[in-house]
Design an enzyme around this catalytic site. Structure first.
Site, PDB file in Angstrom:
ATOM      1  N   HIS A  39       0.806  -1.224   0.000  1.00 20.12           N
ATOM      2  CA  HIS A  39       0.000   0.000   0.000  1.00 20.12           C
ATOM      3  C   HIS A  39       0.835   1.268   0.000  1.00 20.12           C
ATOM      4  O   HIS A  39       0.360   2.320  -0.417  1.00 20.12           O
ATOM      5  CB  HIS A  39      -0.914   0.030   1.237  1.00 20.12           C
ATOM      6  N   HIS A  40       2.055   1.220   0.503  1.00 20.63           N
ATOM      7  CA  HIS A  40       2.947   2.387   0.574  1.00 20.63           C
ATOM      8  C   HIS A  40       2.285   3.557   1.293  1.00 20.63           C
ATOM      9  O   HIS A  40       2.467   4.720   0.918  1.00 20.63           O
ATOM     10  CB  HIS A  40       3.419   2.834  -0.811  1.00 20.63           C
ATOM     11  N   CYS A  41       1.498   3.249   2.316  1.00 21.81           N
ATOM     12  CA  CYS A  41       0.786   4.278   3.101  1.00 21.81           C
ATOM     13  C   CYS A  41      -0.176   5.099   2.242  1.00 21.81           C
ATOM     14  O   CYS A  41      -0.419   6.272   2.512  1.00 21.81           O
ATOM     15  CB  CYS A  41       1.761   5.185   3.835  1.00 21.81           C
ATOM     16  N   THR A  42      -0.693   4.496   1.188  1.00 22.57           N
ATOM     17  CA  THR A  42      -1.616   5.217   0.301  1.00 22.57           C
ATOM     18  C   THR A  42      -2.908   4.429   0.083  1.00 22.57           C
ATOM     19  O   THR A  42      -3.461   4.403  -1.016  1.00 22.57           O
ATOM     20  CB  THR A  42      -0.964   5.508  -1.071  1.00 22.57           C
ATOM     21  N   GLN A  43      -3.417   3.808   1.144  1.00 22.60           N
ATOM     22  CA  GLN A  43      -4.634   3.013   1.022  1.00 22.60           C
ATOM     23  C   GLN A  43      -5.807   3.805   0.436  1.00 22.60           C
ATOM     24  O   GLN A  43      -6.536   3.266  -0.405  1.00 22.60           O
ATOM     25  CB  GLN A  43      -5.039   2.396   2.366  1.00 22.60           C
TER      26      GLN A  43
END
Length: 86
Positions: A39-43
């Site tokens: 997700h790379h902190c981009t959910q």
């Protein structure tokens, strides 16, 4: 930073249509190419785009043009591998 570098980043998030990012990342790893998947902190963005995850390639000053070429070749090989099994 130089004016020409302003607003630029040496990373790229990507997906290959029909393939899960973790599967692509795993094959790249087996080829010696390190990328991240998840997700790379981009959910919220992933939900908006309707994707489960993405892969991310990051570059820095120490990466060479040959390493970028290796990444591209390994990605093409991974795509061919998965397409041949579908």
């Amino acid at each position: 930073p130089a004016a020409s570098a302003r607003g630029r980043a040496a990373l790229a998030s990507f997906n290959v249509e029909g393939l899960h990012a973790t599967d692509v990342s795993t094959l790249l790893d087996l080829s010696g190419v390190a990328v991240r998947s998840g997700h790379h902190c981009t959910q919220p963005l992933h939900r908006e785009l309707g994707i489960a995850a993405s892969a991310r390639a990051s570059l820095y000053l120490y990466n060479s043009e040959a390493e970028v070429d290796t990444f591209i070749e390994a990605l093409e090989d991974a795509i061919k591998f998965f397409r041949s099994t579908q």
